[in-house]
Design a protein around this motif. Structure first.
Motif, PDB file in Angstrom:
ATOM      1  N   ARG A 105       0.804  -1.215   0.000  1.00  0.00           N
ATOM      2  CA  ARG A 105       0.000   0.000   0.000  1.00  0.00           C
ATOM      3  C   ARG A 105       0.835   1.262   0.000  1.00  0.00           C
ATOM      4  O   ARG A 105       0.292   2.359  -0.076  1.00  0.00           O
TER       5      ARG A 105
ATOM      6  N   ARG B 224       9.771  -7.691  -0.354  1.00  0.00           N
ATOM      7  CA  ARG B 224       9.149  -8.664   0.532  1.00  0.00           C
ATOM      8  C   ARG B 224       9.872 -10.004   0.462  1.00  0.00           C
ATOM      9  O   ARG B 224      10.363 -10.376  -0.612  1.00  0.00           O
TER      10      ARG B 224
ATOM     11  N   ARG C 281       6.164 -13.156   2.695  1.00  0.00           N
ATOM     12  CA  ARG C 281       5.588 -11.897   2.197  1.00  0.00           C
ATOM     13  C   ARG C 281       5.832 -10.743   3.182  1.00  0.00           C
ATOM     14  O   ARG C 281       5.280  -9.647   3.013  1.00  0.00           O
TER      15      ARG C 281
ATOM     16  N   ALA D 117       8.068  -7.811   5.272  1.00  0.00           N
ATOM     17  CA  ALA D 117       9.095  -6.835   4.895  1.00  0.00           C
ATOM     18  C   ALA D 117      10.452  -7.303   5.412  1.00  0.00           C
ATOM     19  O   ALA D 117      10.511  -8.030   6.419  1.00  0.00           O
TER      20      ALA D 117
ATOM     21  N   GLY E  49       8.598  -1.676  11.437  1.00  0.00           N
ATOM     22  CA  GLY E  49       9.214  -2.284  10.242  1.00  0.00           C
ATOM     23  C   GLY E  49       8.243  -2.478   9.091  1.00  0.00           C
ATOM     24  O   GLY E  49       8.331  -3.459   8.350  1.00  0.00           O
TER      25      GLY E  49
ATOM     26  N   PRO F 180       4.274   2.095   4.109  1.00  0.00           N
ATOM     27  CA  PRO F 180       5.271   3.126   3.864  1.00  0.00           C
ATOM     28  C   PRO F 180       5.866   3.725   5.148  1.00  0.00           C
ATOM     29  O   PRO F 180       5.211   3.759   6.181  1.00  0.00           O
TER      30      PRO F 180
ATOM     31  N   GLU G  83      -7.812   3.041   5.418  1.00  0.00           N
ATOM     32  CA  GLU G  83      -7.122   2.058   6.271  1.00  0.00           C
ATOM     33  C   GLU G  83      -8.069   1.393   7.260  1.00  0.00           C
ATOM     34  O   GLU G  83      -7.727   0.398   7.881  1.00  0.00           O
TER      35      GLU G  83
HETATM   36  N1  LIG Z   1      -1.729   0.911   8.591  1.00  0.00           N
HETATM   37  C1  LIG Z   1      -0.397   0.883   8.030  1.00  0.00           C
HETATM   38  C2  LIG Z   1      -0.140  -0.496   7.504  1.00  0.00           C
HETATM   39  C3  LIG Z   1       1.279  -0.696   7.068  1.00  0.00           C
HETATM   40  C4  LIG Z   1       1.478  -2.120   6.578  1.00  0.00           C
HETATM   41  O1  LIG Z   1       0.982  -3.080   7.179  1.00  0.00           O
HETATM   42  N2  LIG Z   1       2.222  -2.248   5.491  1.00  0.00           N
HETATM   43  C5  LIG Z   1       2.453  -3.533   4.912  1.00  0.00           C
HETATM   44  C6  LIG Z   1       2.509  -3.407   3.395  1.00  0.00           C
HETATM   45  S1  LIG Z   1       0.926  -3.389   2.655  1.00  0.00           S
HETATM   46  C7  LIG Z   1       3.789  -4.105   5.341  1.00  0.00           C
HETATM   47  O2  LIG Z   1       4.730  -3.357   5.513  1.00  0.00           O
HETATM   48  N3  LIG Z   1       3.850  -5.420   5.459  1.00  0.00           N
HETATM   49  C8  LIG Z   1       5.065  -6.119   5.690  1.00  0.00           C
HETATM   50  C9  LIG Z   1       5.233  -6.616   7.086  1.00  0.00           C
HETATM   51  O3  LIG Z   1       4.307  -6.457   7.906  1.00  0.00           O
HETATM   52  O4  LIG Z   1       6.292  -7.177   7.371  1.00  0.00           O
HETATM   53  C10 LIG Z   1      -0.294   1.947   6.956  1.00  0.00           C
HETATM   54  O5  LIG Z   1      -1.304   2.295   6.335  1.00  0.00           O
HETATM   55  O6  LIG Z   1       0.790   2.457   6.708  1.00  0.00           O
END
Ligand SMILES: N[C@@H](CCC(=O)N[C@@H](CS)C(=O)NCC(=O)O)C(=O)O
Length: 204
Positions: free
Chosen positions: A12, A34, A39, A41, A52, A55, A104
């Motif tokens: 996102r 990823r 998947r 980060a 972590g 964005p 969100e």
């Molecule tokens: N509510 C946060 C969510 C951030 C989030 O969960 N980002 C995901 C990407 S869609 C992420 O970094 N996922 C990888 C992980 O959790 O390791 C926002 O809008 O910035």
């Protein structure tokens, strides 16, 4: 010093890349990839912010997480002429706020729950049904809104469209817009914008 956006592929944070390009603010994008299996980060993102996640925006020694907060920060500093967000005394402002936060909240959560429960193999039963009902309700609300308005904040494109974009692209990819012509028309319109196309070129 230029703004630095930590961008994770297929995430996102695309929405903030898109917003930065609409604003035309000089910035640097730091790409993170990823893990192909989990998947998640890469761990080094935790060196920037404890959660972590992406964005993440760096502005000098300031680090901000959360898409909505990052968008609000960028708009406050770089959209003083209100090209991409209605002013607080505009009639569009409350509706704009609602969609920015829904992106969100009410809109993203059921999709995320469907993803997680699907990964856990829960595709039938009361929980799956509850999530499916919630997704339908949200999609119906979006469709009704876009049947009456050209954009999320009203008749003008705004950051609310950038923030809602990722979820609607995902819904479309899953075939979810087949019965939602106004949402599909909105999607075709916003994804034709030069900044959206430039965002895709940056790397999704
Ligand atoms: N509510 C946060 C969510 C951030 C989030 O969960 N980002 C995901 C990407 S869609 C992420 O970094 N996922 C990888 C992980 O959790 O390791 C926002 O809008 O910035």
């Amino acid at each position: 010093m230029a703004l630095k956006l930590h961008h994770l592929n297929a995430s996102r944070s695309q929405r903030i890349v898109w917003l930065l390009l609409e604003l035309g603010v000089p910035h640097e994008i730091v790409h993170h990839k990823r893990n192909e299996t989990t998947r998640l980060a890469p761990a080094d993102l935790k060196n920037i912010h404890p959660l972590g996640k992406s964005p993440l925006l760096e502005d000098g020694n300031i680090v901000i997480a959360e898409t909505g907060a990052i968008a609000q920060y960028l708009l406050a500093k770089h959209d003083t002429a209100n090209r991409f967000h209605p002013a607080a005394d505009s009639a569009d402002f409350p509706r704009y706020l609602e969609w920015v936060h829904s992106a969100e909240g009410a809109v993203f959560l059921p999709g995320l729950l469907a993803l997680y429960t699907g990964m856990a193999g829960i595709t039938e039963g009361p929980v799956a049904q509850m999530i499916s009902n919630e997704r339908d309700k949200v999609a119906g609300y979006i469709e009704a809104h876009l049947s009456k308005h050209a954009y999320f904040a009203g008749e003008n494109f705004s950051a609310a469209d950038c923030l809602m974009g990722f979820q609607i692209v995902m819904t479309d990819a899953q075939g979810g817009l087949a019965r939602r012509p106004a949402t599909k028309a909105w999607l075709d319109k916003v994804t034709a914008r030069p900044a959206y196309k430039a965002m895709l070129a940056v790397g999704v």
